[in-house]
Design a protein around this motif. Structure first.
Motif, PDB file in Angstrom:
ATOM      1  N   GLU A 231       0.748  -1.300  -0.200  1.00 32.52           N
ATOM      2  CA  GLU A 231      -0.064  -0.259   0.132  1.00 32.52           C
ATOM      3  C   GLU A 231       0.928   1.219  -0.061  1.00 32.52           C
ATOM      4  OE1 GLU A 231      -2.439  -0.416   3.348  1.00 32.52           O
ATOM      5  OE2 GLU A 231      -3.961  -1.745   2.275  1.00 32.52           O
ATOM      6  N   ALA A 232       1.959   1.242   0.945  1.00 30.47           N
ATOM      7  CA  ALA A 232       2.782   2.301   0.787  1.00 30.47           C
ATOM      8  C   ALA A 232       3.348   2.296  -0.419  1.00 30.47           C
ATOM      9  CB  ALA A 232       3.740   2.040   2.000  1.00 30.47           C
ATOM     10  N   LEU A 233       4.055   1.529  -1.327  1.00 28.09           N
ATOM     11  CA  LEU A 233       4.529   1.426  -2.562  1.00 28.09           C
ATOM     12  C   LEU A 233       3.456   2.027  -3.602  1.00 28.09           C
ATOM     13  CD1 LEU A 233       6.689   0.985  -4.598  1.00 28.09           C
ATOM     14  CD2 LEU A 233       5.762  -1.262  -4.726  1.00 28.09           C
ATOM     15  N   PHE A 234       2.493   1.999  -3.649  1.00 28.30           N
ATOM     16  CA  PHE A 234       1.399   2.188  -4.449  1.00 28.30           C
ATOM     17  C   PHE A 234       1.226   3.847  -4.073  1.00 28.30           C
ATOM     18  CE2 PHE A 234      -1.692  -1.594  -6.034  1.00 28.30           C
ATOM     19  CZ  PHE A 234      -1.184  -1.354  -7.191  1.00 28.30           C
ATOM     20  N   ASP A 235       1.140   4.093  -2.937  1.00 27.19           N
ATOM     21  CA  ASP A 235       0.825   5.641  -2.671  1.00 27.19           C
ATOM     22  C   ASP A 235       1.825   6.469  -3.062  1.00 27.19           C
ATOM     23  OD1 ASP A 235      -1.557   4.811  -1.499  1.00 27.19           O
ATOM     24  OD2 ASP A 235      -0.922   4.786   0.567  1.00 27.19           O
ATOM     25  N   ASP A 236       3.158   6.087  -2.694  1.00 23.71           N
ATOM     26  CA  ASP A 236       4.146   6.784  -3.177  1.00 23.71           C
ATOM     27  C   ASP A 236       4.347   6.842  -4.694  1.00 23.71           C
ATOM     28  OD1 ASP A 236       4.874   7.227  -0.828  1.00 23.71           O
ATOM     29  OD2 ASP A 236       6.316   5.629  -0.511  1.00 23.71           O
ATOM     30  N   ALA A 237       4.103   5.775  -5.494  1.00 22.39           N
ATOM     31  CA  ALA A 237       4.176   5.680  -6.882  1.00 22.39           C
ATOM     32  C   ALA A 237       3.262   6.506  -7.219  1.00 22.39           C
ATOM     33  CB  ALA A 237       4.266   4.043  -7.429  1.00 22.39           C
ATOM     34  N   ASP A 238       2.033   6.066  -6.969  1.00 21.18           N
ATOM     35  CA  ASP A 238       0.756   7.119  -7.573  1.00 21.18           C
ATOM     36  C   ASP A 238       0.928   8.514  -7.655  1.00 21.18           C
ATOM     37  OD1 ASP A 238      -1.618   7.767  -8.503  1.00 21.18           O
ATOM     38  OD2 ASP A 238      -2.762   7.316  -6.855  1.00 21.18           O
ATOM     39  N   LEU A 239       1.586   9.111  -6.361  1.00 24.48           N
ATOM     40  CA  LEU A 239       1.873  10.375  -6.033  1.00 24.48           C
ATOM     41  C   LEU A 239       2.846  10.938  -7.002  1.00 24.48           C
ATOM     42  CD1 LEU A 239       1.605  12.972  -4.608  1.00 24.48           C
ATOM     43  CD2 LEU A 239       3.050  12.339  -2.794  1.00 24.48           C
ATOM     44  N   LYS A 240       4.055  10.246  -7.175  1.00 23.49           N
ATOM     45  CA  LYS A 240       5.071  10.522  -8.030  1.00 23.49           C
ATOM     46  C   LYS A 240       4.379  10.566  -9.603  1.00 23.49           C
ATOM     47  CE  LYS A 240       8.930   9.163  -7.383  1.00 23.49           C
ATOM     48  NZ  LYS A 240      10.299   8.261  -7.320  1.00 23.49           N
ATOM     49  N   LEU A 241       3.694   9.821  -9.922  1.00 18.05           N
ATOM     50  CA  LEU A 241       3.040   9.716 -11.393  1.00 18.05           C
ATOM     51  C   LEU A 241       2.289  10.705 -11.739  1.00 18.05           C
ATOM     52  CD1 LEU A 241       2.532   7.656 -13.918  1.00 18.05           C
ATOM     53  CD2 LEU A 241       0.635   6.842 -12.952  1.00 18.05           C
ATOM     54  N   ALA A 246       1.071  15.887 -14.377  1.00 23.11           N
ATOM     55  CA  ALA A 246       0.739  17.312 -14.160  1.00 23.11           C
ATOM     56  C   ALA A 246       1.917  18.131 -14.820  1.00 23.11           C
ATOM     57  CB  ALA A 246       0.686  17.322 -12.659  1.00 23.11           C
ATOM     58  N   ALA A 247       3.042  17.558 -14.998  1.00 20.54           N
ATOM     59  CA  ALA A 247       4.030  18.634 -15.452  1.00 20.54           C
ATOM     60  C   ALA A 247       3.990  18.279 -16.915  1.00 20.54           C
ATOM     61  CB  ALA A 247       5.534  18.219 -15.179  1.00 20.54           C
ATOM     62  N   GLY A 248       2.973  17.391 -17.390  1.00 16.33           N
ATOM     63  CA  GLY A 248       2.992  17.157 -18.972  1.00 16.33           C
ATOM     64  C   GLY A 248       3.483  16.306 -19.563  1.00 16.33           C
ATOM     65  N   PHE A 249       4.168  15.346 -19.079  1.00 19.73           N
ATOM     66  CA  PHE A 249       4.921  13.980 -19.418  1.00 19.73           C
ATOM     67  C   PHE A 249       4.387  13.325 -20.479  1.00 19.73           C
ATOM     68  CE2 PHE A 249       7.157   9.942 -19.211  1.00 19.73           C
ATOM     69  CZ  PHE A 249       8.524  10.471 -19.676  1.00 19.73           C
ATOM     70  N   TYR A 250       2.808  13.253 -20.172  1.00 18.04           N
ATOM     71  CA  TYR A 250       2.031  12.436 -21.174  1.00 18.04           C
ATOM     72  C   TYR A 250       2.037  12.739 -22.612  1.00 18.04           C
ATOM     73  CZ  TYR A 250      -1.455  16.122 -20.168  1.00 18.04           C
ATOM     74  OH  TYR A 250      -2.041  17.180 -20.022  1.00 18.04           O
ATOM     75  N   ARG A 251       2.691  14.017 -22.639  1.00 18.85           N
ATOM     76  CA  ARG A 251       2.637  14.757 -23.982  1.00 18.85           C
ATOM     77  C   ARG A 251       3.762  14.244 -24.759  1.00 18.85           C
ATOM     78  NH1 ARG A 251       2.285  19.852 -21.181  1.00 18.85           N
ATOM     79  NH2 ARG A 251       0.123  20.480 -20.809  1.00 18.85           N
ATOM     80  N   THR A 252       4.731  13.772 -24.219  1.00 18.02           N
ATOM     81  CA  THR A 252       6.040  13.008 -24.847  1.00 18.02           C
ATOM     82  C   THR A 252       5.700  12.298 -26.196  1.00 18.02           C
ATOM     83  OG1 THR A 252       7.160  13.299 -22.633  1.00 18.02           O
ATOM     84  CG2 THR A 252       8.186  11.898 -24.618  1.00 18.02           C
ATOM     85  N   GLU A 253       6.219  12.710 -27.129  1.00 20.98           N
ATOM     86  CA  GLU A 253       6.024  11.760 -28.368  1.00 20.98           C
ATOM     87  C   GLU A 253       6.715  10.428 -28.375  1.00 20.98           C
ATOM     88  OE1 GLU A 253       7.165  12.281 -33.149  1.00 20.98           O
ATOM     89  OE2 GLU A 253       6.164  14.017 -32.175  1.00 20.98           O
ATOM     90  N   ARG A 254       6.058   9.309 -28.841  1.00 19.84           N
ATOM     91  CA  ARG A 254       6.347   8.236 -28.878  1.00 19.84           C
ATOM     92  C   ARG A 254       6.757   7.626 -27.519  1.00 19.84           C
ATOM     93  NH1 ARG A 254      10.283   7.559 -34.132  1.00 19.84           N
ATOM     94  NH2 ARG A 254       8.755   8.308 -35.753  1.00 19.84           N
ATOM     95  N   LEU A 255       5.904   8.216 -26.418  1.00 20.27           N
ATOM     96  CA  LEU A 255       5.963   7.703 -25.169  1.00 20.27           C
ATOM     97  C   LEU A 255       5.818   6.273 -24.992  1.00 20.27           C
ATOM     98  CD1 LEU A 255       6.504   8.621 -22.178  1.00 20.27           C
ATOM     99  CD2 LEU A 255       4.006   9.035 -22.106  1.00 20.27           C
ATOM    100  N   THR A 256       6.690   5.486 -24.181  1.00 25.78           N
ATOM    101  CA  THR A 256       6.483   4.197 -24.038  1.00 25.78           C
ATOM    102  C   THR A 256       6.328   3.838 -22.497  1.00 25.78           C
ATOM    103  OG1 THR A 256       8.766   3.772 -23.731  1.00 25.78           O
ATOM    104  CG2 THR A 256       7.799   3.451 -25.892  1.00 25.78           C
ATOM    105  N   LEU A 257       6.115   2.622 -22.069  1.00 20.17           N
ATOM    106  CA  LEU A 257       5.797   2.202 -20.663  1.00 20.17           C
ATOM    107  C   LEU A 257       7.205   2.299 -19.928  1.00 20.17           C
ATOM    108  CD1 LEU A 257       4.260   1.201 -18.219  1.00 20.17           C
ATOM    109  CD2 LEU A 257       4.563  -1.252 -19.013  1.00 20.17           C
ATOM    110  N   LYS A 258       8.351   1.798 -20.733  1.00 16.87           N
ATOM    111  CA  LYS A 258       9.627   1.974 -20.290  1.00 16.87           C
ATOM    112  C   LYS A 258      10.106   3.441 -19.934  1.00 16.87           C
ATOM    113  CE  LYS A 258      14.122   0.215 -20.999  1.00 16.87           C
ATOM    114  NZ  LYS A 258      14.796   1.252 -20.426  1.00 16.87           N
ATOM    115  N   MET A 259       9.900   4.319 -20.660  1.00 18.21           N
ATOM    116  CA  MET A 259      10.274   5.750 -20.501  1.00 18.21           C
ATOM    117  C   MET A 259       9.329   6.042 -19.219  1.00 18.21           C
ATOM    118  SD  MET A 259       9.935   6.983 -24.471  1.00 18.21           S
ATOM    119  CE  MET A 259      10.004   8.649 -24.195  1.00 18.21           C
TER     120      MET A 259
END
Length: 351
Positions: A231-241, A246-259
């Motif tokens: 649960e702690a891992l989920f919360d920390d990772a979710d917050l970081k995600l 929010a900073a717009g990382f999803y706009r990255t072209e050709r974004l992959t899960l690894k990135m």
């Protein structure tokens, strides 16, 4: 013949009880149960009173359409319940049911025999094959590999059986006496898949849970000894995600899960599980598309003069066609129509 029919019905009854007990509240399970009822009607049709064989015939004719619907609900990212395919599925069993009172002989006047009997038979093949194609085309959408394999195996064996039975009944190829054993074997294999991984085989990816031995096992009640840590891992990772997006990382072209996993410093399998189980998205692409299209939808309204292509490129799409396809999947209309409808509503509110 009676022994094989009874054995097959017993196998279907076992599968029916498993599905009703474990998945009965789900729409996909209800469709599967309806398929089992239709299969039972097929098995009983040769041995029931002739006065009721018409009812058994109408019910078992629904099998291809029910299989198509099952594939849509179990695998399709967004089931095409209102589409040409849905219309063909309905036609495949409604037309014969309406034509049955008039008979199926060559003496039928006009084109009733063709439209009511012959054409639906061809459509049955097309509908079943399209259902199998839905499974193949959406194969990688489920992030949990073992569950994906079980669900594909289940629908694969059911689809092959449905196609086999449909061809046998429509063409007379093969012995009718052998079909009950085919159905029985299929039911036993289906029961194996359901018992092998009952939690999640027919469930959608956001509701299912992987087995405890899987590396993606980060669900607390599957691994109770790691509950607090998980649960702690989920919360920390979710917050970081959330911060990264929010900073717009999803706009990255050709974004992959690894990135993305590198960006939030989380192993890929945990990143998959975070998106799938914590956030409730079917897969990584679905998650990114939702974020991109949400921004695009806002900009289409807020910036009525900005070309749609510019907005598409800004949110991360490389081509207008891919943007239009993703936008229509989410908003169920093209971006141009969406912008016009919002503009019209705004004008009406002002007036």
């Amino acid at each position: 013949m009676l022994f094989l029919t009874g054995f097959s019905l017993g196998c279907i009854a076992v599968v029916f009880l498993i599905v009703a007990r474990d998945f009965g509240h789900l729409m996909v399970a209800k469709v599967f149960l309806a398929m089992l009822v239709a299969a039972s009607a097929f098995l009983l049709s040769p041995v029931i009173d002739p006065a009721w064989q018409w009812l058994a015939g109408d019910i078992m004719t629904m099998i291809p359409a029910l299989f198509w619907l099952l594939c849509q609900l179990a695998f399709a990212r967004r089931p095409q319940l209102i589409s040409l395919w849905a219309g063909l599925a309905l036609y495949s069993f409604i037309a014969p049911a309406l034509s049955r009172p008039f008979g199926a002989s060559e003496a039928v006047m006009g084109g009733l025999q063709w439209w009511g009997w012959q054409l639906p038979r061809y459509i049955e093949y097309v509908v079943v094959l399209h259902g199998l194609w839905v499974v193949i085309a959406n194969w990688s959408d489920d992030l949990i590999e073992t569950r994906r394999t079980l669900r594909a195996g289940l629908l694969g064996i059911v689809g092959i059986t449905v196609l086999w039975v449909t061809i046998s009944l429509n063409t007379g190829y093969g012995s009718r006496a052998c079909l009950p054993i085919v159905v029985a074997i299929s039911a036993l294999i289906a029961a194996y898949f359901l018992l092998k991984g009952r939690t999640g085989v027919l469930l959608g990816p956001t509701e299912a849970r992987p087995a405890a031995c899987e590396p993606t096992c980060i669900v607390a009640d599957e691994c109770p000894e790691r509950q607090e840590k998980v649960e702690a891992l989920f919360d920390d990772a979710d917050l970081k995600l959330q911060q990264v997006m929010a900073a717009g990382f999803y706009r990255t072209e050709r974004l992959t899960l690894k990135m993305l996993s590198d960006k939030i410093d989380l192993p890929e399998y945990k990143c998959r599980a975070l998106i799938n189980q914590k956030l409730g998205y079917r897969n990584f692409n679905d998650y990114i598309n939702q974020l991109r299209i949400a921004e695009a939808g806002e900009r289409l309204i807020r910036e009525p003069e900005t070309p749609i292509l510019n907005i598409a490129l800004d949110v991360g799409y490389r081509t207008l066609s891919s943007f239009n396809r993703a936008f229509k999947e989410i908003f169920e209309q093209p971006p141009t129509a969406y912008r016009q409808s919002k503009r019209l509503n705004s004008t009406m509110d002002t007036d």
